[in-house]
Write an enzyme that holds these catalytic residues in place. Structure first.
Site, short mmCIF file in Angstrom:
data_model
loop_
_atom_site.label_atom_id
_atom_site.label_comp_id
_atom_site.label_asym_id
_atom_site.label_seq_id
_atom_site.Cartn_x
_atom_site.Cartn_y
_atom_site.Cartn_z
N ARG A 1 -3.44 -10.24 4.98
CA ARG A 1 -3.92 -10.07 3.68
C ARG A 1 -2.83 -9.40 2.71
O ARG A 1 -2.48 -8.31 2.77
CB ARG A 1 -5.28 -9.15 3.42
CG ARG A 1 -5.86 -9.31 2.06
CD ARG A 1 -7.16 -8.26 1.90
NE ARG A 1 -7.81 -8.27 0.75
CZ ARG A 1 -7.24 -7.44 -0.24
NH1 ARG A 1 -6.36 -6.71 -0.05
NH2 ARG A 1 -7.84 -7.59 -1.37
N LYS B 1 0.80 -1.28 0.03
CA LYS B 1 -0.15 0.02 -0.03
C LYS B 1 0.80 1.40 -0.13
O LYS B 1 1.88 1.25 0.21
CB LYS B 1 -0.96 -0.06 1.24
CG LYS B 1 -2.10 -1.11 0.83
CD LYS B 1 -3.41 -0.75 1.96
CE LYS B 1 -4.55 -1.76 1.35
NZ LYS B 1 -5.50 -1.87 2.27
#
Ligand code: 9MG
Length: 367
Positions: free
Chosen positions: A341, A306
């Site tokens: 995740r 991210k």
């Protein structure tokens, strides 16, 4: 609902003594309490109280927490303490006595980190099977990108992308299959196609029918914190205290799910790294992760590749953010997060196994 007191487990360590010894000690709390009923224990608490302009924080060791006078907060503190330490139910048959890896299978042409590389059904299925080989316990299949500024996808298109992948993977693997969607029709069809978990980044606030449909499926549910819609969420996020506001939001969504008939034992909570959060919000949430065990449900963390990692290390290309992603996964697991995740399953598995052996001080850490 805003609480006035929050408890964040600290002094977290790998439990080297047997549970038996803990149970029989005169003052068991001095030896620490199991964190979410798992292999980690905590020996102290940060007590956070909302006050203006800043949250107040003090640290108490567990023994003092039990003998101390909590005044008007006594009931609330006792509730949170129980939620922090009690064991969690299995998720889709998976025990949570070791960290679980959720591998990401994007079936989107515009996904931020793999550039649509796996957009076709067969490519997505092959990618999912590869992730299982590499050690994924769960596959998370998504047909709508939720990266910042992304547009919504029509339900027919999302169904066209996701359902054939779920059907094919269901026929080929016993791995747990999660479907990442905000739409009730996709939830319904995914459950019929054999999905085991529903992962809704809007925590059932996007589609008014989603909560009822999810309850009807009987599947475990991941509810994630986000502020705003993916299209605009990172324009101007605002919080009083991001760590506590995320806790309150998730607690409210858990209550909404339970009221809709979804047992708490079927819920997983996720603080939503990158969803309506700037860099300083994201790192604050990472540092506050252990607080979310007070929600009384397993935790999932998604930080893989991210923007936060790119911003911290000045790395533009998401594919170059693997080392930072591993650091985030390990930071989460060291705070007791049960599911991570990730895009890079093989690398994450190696990092977790090494961390577990080092934390336990024995190769038995890997059991
Ligand atoms: C779909 N999706 C993208 N990022 C995510 C995250 O951090 N958590 C969950 N649960 N889903 C995510």
């Amino acid at each position: 609902m805003k609480r006035s007191v929050y408890l964040q487990p600290s002094a977290i360590f790998w439990d080297r003594s047997s549970r038996h010894a803990i149970d029989e000690a005169d003052v068991p709390e001095w030896k620490g309490l199991p964190l979410a009923g798992g292999r980690l224990s905590f020996a102290a608490l940060d007590v956070l109280t909302r006050s203006s302009p800043e949250t107040k924080r003090r640290t108490v060791i567990l023994g003092d927490a039990f003998s101390g006078d909590w005044g008007r907060e006594a009931l609330s503190a006792a509730d949170i303490l129980q939620a922090l330490s009690e064991p969690r139910a299995r998720v889709a048959g998976l025990s949570l006595d070791r960290p679980r890896i959720m591998g990401i299978v994007n079936v989107t042409p515009d996904s931020f980190s793999d550039g649509g590389q796996f957009a076709g059904t067969e490519d997505a299925v092959a990618h999912g099977l590869r992730l299982v080989e590499e050690g994924a316990d769960i596959l998370d299949i998504g047909g709508e990108s939720t990266r910042p500024q992304s547009d919504t996808v029509a339900v027919d298109e999302e169904l066209r992308r996701v359902i054939p992948v779920v059907e094919r993977l269901r026929a080929k693997t016993d791995a747990v299959i999660s479907v990442d969607t905000r739409k009730s029709e996709v939830m319904r069809r995914a459950a019929a196609a054999g999905a085991d978990i529903l992962n809704d980044v809007s925590a059932f606030t996007y589609d008014p029918e989603a909560l009822e449909v999810a309850a009807e499926t009987g599947l475990p549910i991941v509810i994630m914190h986000a502020q705003g819609d993916p299209k605009t969420m990172n324009d101007n996020p605002k919080y009083d205290d991001v760590v506590l506001d995320v806790f309150d939001y998730l607690e409210g969504r858990i209550q909404a799910c339970v009221a809709a008939g979804i047992p708490k034992a079927k819920l997983v909570a996720d603080p939503g790294i990158g969803f309506g959060k700037h860099l300083h919000h994201n790192v604050a949430v990472m540092a506050g992760l252990s607080l979310y065990h007070g929600l009384g449900v397993p935790l999932l963390l998604g930080a893989s590749r991210k923007k936060m990692i790119g911003q911290l290390c000045n790395v533009e290309d998401a594919k170059d953010r693997v080392p930072g992603s591993l650091a985030c996964a390990i930071a989460g697991i060291a705070a007791g997060v049960q599911i991570v995740r990730v895009h890079d399953v093989k690398e994450t598995k190696q990092a977790i196994e090494v961390w577990r052996a080092c934390a336990a001080g024995t190769e038995k850490g890997l059991d």
